[in-house]
Design an enzyme around this catalytic site. Structure first.
Site, PDB file in Angstrom:
ATOM      1  CD  GLU A  83      28.323  32.908  35.347  1.00 29.57           C
ATOM      2  OE1 GLU A  83      28.600  32.882  34.131  1.00 29.57           O
ATOM      3  OE2 GLU A  83      28.641  33.847  36.094  1.00 29.57           O
ATOM      4  CG  HIS A 110      25.004  42.700  41.048  1.00 32.32           C
ATOM      5  ND1 HIS A 110      24.936  43.640  40.052  1.00 32.32           N
ATOM      6  CD2 HIS A 110      26.084  41.944  40.772  1.00 32.32           C
ATOM      7  CE1 HIS A 110      25.942  43.457  39.215  1.00 32.32           C
ATOM      8  NE2 HIS A 110      26.658  42.445  39.623  1.00 32.32           N
TER       9      HIS A 110
END
Lengths: 334, 371
Positions: free
Chosen positions: A70, A139
């Site tokens: 990322e 999440h």
């Protein structure tokens, strides 16, 4: 015009902008092939299929799969934007954004300021947020307040398919870094979405319901719940404004203040953690600017200040819903 | 037996209408109705309007009750000859209700817009009614679209083919408006008639579309013309409305602008405002509307003059104006050539086809009859 899902609306917005402007590129994890794909393929289109179809149409030069890195690919987006491209980088779950805060907070958000207004950073970070997907605490978070905190970022939280398409096109055309929040539970929600391109400006709230008694300010997926609550309350003679700010940065404080001045009562619905949230932010703004208009204490409908639980029963109890919103509205009327 | 019993059902006003609320009956059971009779007031999310029937005979039964919300096509009332017994009517209603299936959301049964390519542009249009014979062609005004005829097109289409066009820059048509001049739109309409091969066309135009219809009326297939509050008959025009229409980005700003269109501001609903905002957000719309404004208006007044074009026509022409028009004054209907029928509608503003739809439908029908 046809009914389209939230997923289709975002996909169509990206595809139309990629056709219009060759500088628009897409990259992220599994945006095209993804795990298990046999060579060049359009197997996944992102974990939820939002970018499906882009790879066959625009090819490997404009639709790129990245490694699980990322900080590298978000940093690359900031650099590409600063040098003239319009990248759309997908960082699958906003929960993972922590590893690239430097690239976002200290680089992308600051370029315009540090270069005396001479640099622009037209990048979009697409990311998924929200609970209700049984995806547990790592999440399921709603971290838009974290990005709203940083000057130089624009933060978009679309509440429906129509909104998502217009706001996505606006995000791509905007010259500043935009973080675009997609609620993972909303991808299959459908409504009428025009086929042609259109834009919805940032910082202009939408009133999805209009009423005289109570103002409900809700964000993203919570707008639908607020509408349900308002429709139920209407039958009991309580009429509500429902304000969907559309973007948390810039925030349309004028509309919020105006509505509170009309109704004198405010309920804020925010799926993020309650501390340093949009709920506390809006509450602070209203307390400062419209305190005298208030007829009752401001109510905040948020989860408790804990991680999102994994047990389905606990997760359901944790999240705001229409019943909790209606109860909060009734509290302000009591 | 069955053909002596005629159902009156919930009308479909505009593509998006799926249900309507019957607010009030304006008749009682037993009343004899004729085509054009106003029998009820019906409210949709867009607008409240009177509902006029297209059938004649005694209304034997009011099936729907006031305050009831019903899907399009649902049974509202039954008209039947006095020779039909109450038992037969009961049986008819029971059978109707048992077989009635509301159309799916979005309207699979309703007419769908079609498209045609005209001078390189995709032009959208909505056709209703039988597919042969004379054609009535409806041309909307500035910033509007086919839905502006929602109270006229279905009623007129019961006896003939009626087509509503989306002009370039509007509705579902391409947003490139070329020069933006009335003459440009007139050519699009003439090309549409030519490509379709229509032999007898009745043009109906409103406001900017009135000017457009007038421009296209010289086409040899055009046999009559009805124009409502048209441009081109005088200098004055409310440019504050045009500018406000362009500038408004939210409902609150748009509402006072659209309220200038009507004599009764209550007609401007939330959905109507939302539809206009959605239209204005489309790519290319702002440029299109600005181009149209600068092509025909300058410094607060109209720069186009269509009185000459009107004088040269030898077909039946009716000019209709709402007395309370705040956009283009009704006074522009004065001094028109002899032979042009002029009708001034009291208690109506710039869009009498919505505010006084029954009356306007009658006037359009009367004009058709003269050709």
């Amino acid at each position: 015009m046809a009914k389209k899902s939230y997923r289709q609306a975002i996909n169509e917005a990206i595809a139309q902008e990629m056709r219009r402007d060759e500088n628009v590129l897409v990259w992220g994890e599994d945006n095209a092939g993804g795990a298990g794909a046999d060579g060049e393929d359009d197997a996944w289109g992102g974990v939820f299929g939002v970018t499906k179809g882009l790879y066959p149409e625009f090819g490997p030069e404009r639709v790129l799969d990245t490694p699980i890195s990322e900080s590298a690919f978000i940093g690359a987006a900031a650099g590409a934007a600063a040098t003239g491209l319009r990248p759309i980088a997908e960082l699958m779950f906003v929960d993972f954004m922590g590893v690239c805060f430097d690239q976002i907070f200290n680089q992308a958000a600051k370029f315009r300021y540090m270069f005396g207004g001479k640099a622009v950073t037209p990048m979009v970070i697409r990311t998924m947020y929200g609970g209700g997907f049984r995806a547990a605490s790592q999440h399921s978070q709603c971290l838009y307040p974290v990005f709203t905190h940083i000057p130089g970022l624009k933060v978009v939280v679309p509440s429906s398919p129509y909104e998502a398409k217009g706001l996505m096109i606006q995000s791509i055309r905007d010259d500043d870094p935009v973080v675009f929040f997609e609620h993972k539970v909303m991808y299959d929600e459908e409504e009428e979405v025009p086929d042609d391109a259109y834009t919805i400006p940032f910082g202009e709230a939408n009133l999805t319901r209009e009423g005289d008694d109570v103002t409900i300010v809700a964000f993203g997926r919570m707008v639908g719940f607020a509408n349900q609550a308002a429709d139920t309350l209407e039958k009991d003679g309580i009429s509500c404004n429902v304000v969907d700010p559309r973007t948390t940065s810039p925030l349309d404080t004028d509309t919020i203040i105006e509505c509170v001045e009309e109704t004198g009562r405010l309920v804020i619905v925010d799926e993020s953690y309650p501390r340093c949230s949009m709920a506390s932010d809006v509450s602070g703004i209203v307390a400062q600017e419209a305190f005298k208009a208030l007829k009752a204490p401001i109510q905040m409908v948020t989860p408790p200040h804990t991680p999102v639980p994994f047990a389905p029963e606990l997760e359901d109890a944790y999240l705001p819903d229409a019943a909790k919103i209606a109860a909060a509205v009734r509290t302000t009327m009591a | 037996m069955q053909d002596k019993i005629i159902p009156i059902v919930m009308p479909k006003w505009g593509l998006a209408m799926t249900e309507g609320a019957l607010t009030t009956w304006s008749i009682e059971e037993g009343v004899e109705v004729a085509p054009g009779a106003e029998i009820a007031e019906i409210e949709t999310t867009k607008i409240t309007n009177v509902f006029e029937v297209s059938v004649s005979g005694p209304v034997r039964r009011l099936v729907a009750s006031e305050g009831e919300t019903l899907p399009v096509g649902a049974l509202l009332a039954v008209v039947a000859d006095p020779t039909v017994s109450d038992a037969e009517i009961d049986a008819y209603i029971a059978e109707f209700q048992a077989n009635f299936v509301p159309e799916e959301d979005g309207g699979d049964d309703g007419p769908e817009p079609e498209t045609i390519e005209i001078s390189g542009r995709s032009i959208s249009y909505l056709a209703m009614g039988p597919g042969e014979g004379d054609v009535v062609l409806l041309i909307h005004g500035f910033g509007a679209d086919v839905n502006g005829w929602m109270f006229n097109q279905p009623a007129l289409a019961e006896k003939r083919q009626v087509i509503a066009l989306d002009l370039p820059g509007h509705g579902r048509s391409a947003k490139n408006v070329g020069s933006g001049e009335v003459a440009f739109f007139g050519e699009i309409v003439a090309d549409f008639i030519g490509q379709k091969g229509f032999e007898r066309v009745h043009l109906v135009g409103h406001s900017l579309g009135g000017g457009v219809a007038l421009q296209a009326a010289s086409h040899p297939s055009v046999v009559s013309l009805t124009i409502i509050a048209p441009v081109g008959f005088g200098r004055e025009i409310n440019t504050g409305f045009l500018e406000g229409f362009l500038a408004a980005k939210r409902r609150k700003a748009l509402q006072p602008v659209l309220e200038q269109l009507v004599a009764d501001p209550g007609l401007i609903s939330r959905d109507m405002l939302e539809d206009v905002l959605k239209f204005k957000r489309m790519d290319g719309v702002e440029t299109a509307l600005r181009t149209i404004i600068s092509a025909s208006f300058d410094d607060g007044s109209q720069t186009i003059d269509l009185r000459g074009a009107l004088a040269s026509l030898s077909i039946p022409v009716t000019v209709i104006w709402g007395k309370a028009d705040q956009i283009i004054p009704a006074g522009h209907s004065e001094g028109l050539p002899a032979g042009v029928a002029v009708e001034i509608i009291p208690d109506a503003g710039h869009i009498p086809q919505m505010e006084a739809s029954a009356k306007i439908n009658d006037l359009i029908t009367a004009t058709l009859g003269k050709a």
